[in-house]
Design a protein around this motif. Sequence first.
Motif, PDB file in Angstrom:
ATOM      1  N   ILE A   1       0.854  -1.188   0.000  1.00  0.00           N
ATOM      2  CA  ILE A   1       0.000   0.000   0.000  1.00  0.00           C
ATOM      3  C   ILE A   1       0.887   1.235   0.000  1.00  0.00           C
ATOM      4  O   ILE A   1       1.819   1.339   0.786  1.00  0.00           O
ATOM      5  CB  ILE A   1      -0.928   0.017   1.231  1.00  0.00           C
ATOM      6  N   TRP A   2       0.591   2.174  -0.890  1.00  0.00           N
ATOM      7  CA  TRP A   2       1.308   3.450  -0.967  1.00  0.00           C
ATOM      8  C   TRP A   2       0.356   4.552  -0.558  1.00  0.00           C
ATOM      9  O   TRP A   2      -0.792   4.594  -0.999  1.00  0.00           O
ATOM     10  CB  TRP A   2       1.820   3.694  -2.386  1.00  0.00           C
ATOM     11  N   ASP A   3       0.839   5.454   0.291  1.00  0.00           N
ATOM     12  CA  ASP A   3       0.037   6.591   0.752  1.00  0.00           C
ATOM     13  C   ASP A   3       0.303   7.814  -0.114  1.00  0.00           C
ATOM     14  O   ASP A   3       1.442   8.067  -0.516  1.00  0.00           O
ATOM     15  CB  ASP A   3       0.382   6.937   2.206  1.00  0.00           C
TER      16      ASP A   3
ATOM     17  N   LYS B   1      -4.225  13.137  -0.220  1.00  0.00           N
ATOM     18  CA  LYS B   1      -5.569  13.077  -0.812  1.00  0.00           C
ATOM     19  C   LYS B   1      -6.005  14.393  -1.438  1.00  0.00           C
ATOM     20  O   LYS B   1      -6.675  14.405  -2.469  1.00  0.00           O
ATOM     21  CB  LYS B   1      -6.583  12.637   0.250  1.00  0.00           C
TER      22      LYS B   1
ATOM     23  N   THR C   1      -9.341   4.700  -1.789  1.00  0.00           N
ATOM     24  CA  THR C   1      -8.273   3.730  -2.052  1.00  0.00           C
ATOM     25  C   THR C   1      -8.512   3.042  -3.393  1.00  0.00           C
ATOM     26  O   THR C   1      -9.619   2.575  -3.667  1.00  0.00           O
ATOM     27  CB  THR C   1      -8.227   2.667  -0.934  1.00  0.00           C
TER      28      THR C   1
ATOM     29  N   LYS D   1      -7.210  -0.039  -5.918  1.00  0.00           N
ATOM     30  CA  LYS D   1      -6.446  -1.280  -6.038  1.00  0.00           C
ATOM     31  C   LYS D   1      -6.156  -1.478  -7.518  1.00  0.00           C
ATOM     32  O   LYS D   1      -7.067  -1.425  -8.355  1.00  0.00           O
ATOM     33  CB  LYS D   1      -7.247  -2.456  -5.479  1.00  0.00           C
TER      34      LYS D   1
ATOM     35  N   GLY E   1      -2.287   7.524  -7.940  1.00  0.00           N
ATOM     36  CA  GLY E   1      -2.169   8.106  -6.610  1.00  0.00           C
ATOM     37  C   GLY E   1      -2.064   9.618  -6.595  1.00  0.00           C
ATOM     38  O   GLY E   1      -2.474  10.262  -5.637  1.00  0.00           O
TER      39      GLY E   1
ATOM     40  N   ALA F   1      -6.163   8.650  -1.707  1.00  0.00           N
ATOM     41  CA  ALA F   1      -5.265   8.675  -0.545  1.00  0.00           C
ATOM     42  C   ALA F   1      -4.338   7.472  -0.497  1.00  0.00           C
ATOM     43  O   ALA F   1      -3.250   7.550   0.063  1.00  0.00           O
ATOM     44  CB  ALA F   1      -6.071   8.744   0.742  1.00  0.00           C
ATOM     45  N   LYS F   2      -4.768   6.340  -1.054  1.00  0.00           N
ATOM     46  CA  LYS F   2      -3.950   5.124  -1.006  1.00  0.00           C
ATOM     47  C   LYS F   2      -4.084   4.359  -2.311  1.00  0.00           C
ATOM     48  O   LYS F   2      -5.138   4.369  -2.944  1.00  0.00           O
ATOM     49  CB  LYS F   2      -4.409   4.214   0.131  1.00  0.00           C
TER      50      LYS F   2
ATOM     51  N   GLU G   1      -3.167   0.368  -3.683  1.00  0.00           N
ATOM     52  CA  GLU G   1      -2.731  -0.988  -3.384  1.00  0.00           C
ATOM     53  C   GLU G   1      -2.304  -1.655  -4.689  1.00  0.00           C
ATOM     54  O   GLU G   1      -3.007  -1.534  -5.692  1.00  0.00           O
ATOM     55  CB  GLU G   1      -3.864  -1.824  -2.787  1.00  0.00           C
TER      56      GLU G   1
ATOM     57  N   LYS H   1       3.843  12.816  -5.473  1.00  0.00           N
ATOM     58  CA  LYS H   1       4.796  11.740  -5.203  1.00  0.00           C
ATOM     59  C   LYS H   1       5.521  11.422  -6.500  1.00  0.00           C
ATOM     60  O   LYS H   1       4.903  11.325  -7.552  1.00  0.00           O
ATOM     61  CB  LYS H   1       4.070  10.515  -4.675  1.00  0.00           C
TER      62      LYS H   1
END
Length: 162
Positions: free
Chosen positions: A3-5, A8, A67, A69, A88, A94-95, A97, A157
């Motif tokens: 999981i990467w944060d 948000k 989130t 995935k 992301g 926010a996350k 996967e 990021k």
Amino acid sequence: MAIWDFVKDAGKSIFGKAEAATPKAAEPAAKPAQDAETTRKVNALKAELKALNLDKDDVHLTLRGDTVKIETRGADRETLEKLILAVGNIEGIAKVEADLPPAQGDAKEPVFHTVAKGETLSAIAKKYLGDANKYNAIFEANRPMLSHPDKIYPGQKLRIPQ
């Protein structure tokens, strides 16, 4: 699954207003409005990946709240890292996967950096690569999400090449 944060409230705004989306007539009436909204957001994420040329046929996105995935069978490690960042770095996410493919040879775990206010690619390059003039390596590692080395923003990021 890793999981990467993400931040948000930072990133590209692609979701628009919920009022602009109308559920398709073919959807059963029993489905809650949340499902229509989730479908609309997943479609917006897929459109963004297509615009970045990261939309492979086997990429599957699932959205639960804030989130996402990501599932794919064919993406190599670098492409999956770019998929993670492309999704992301969207406002409202926010996350993320995802399962990264195993590292080949002496490949290291991915290094990601969250841009702080006032930072430049040169400063980030000096911190991670030891030389401010290597900023272009970071820029290239984040293509196609970055269109210009000066167009980074706080909360974004970035992939740091190894």
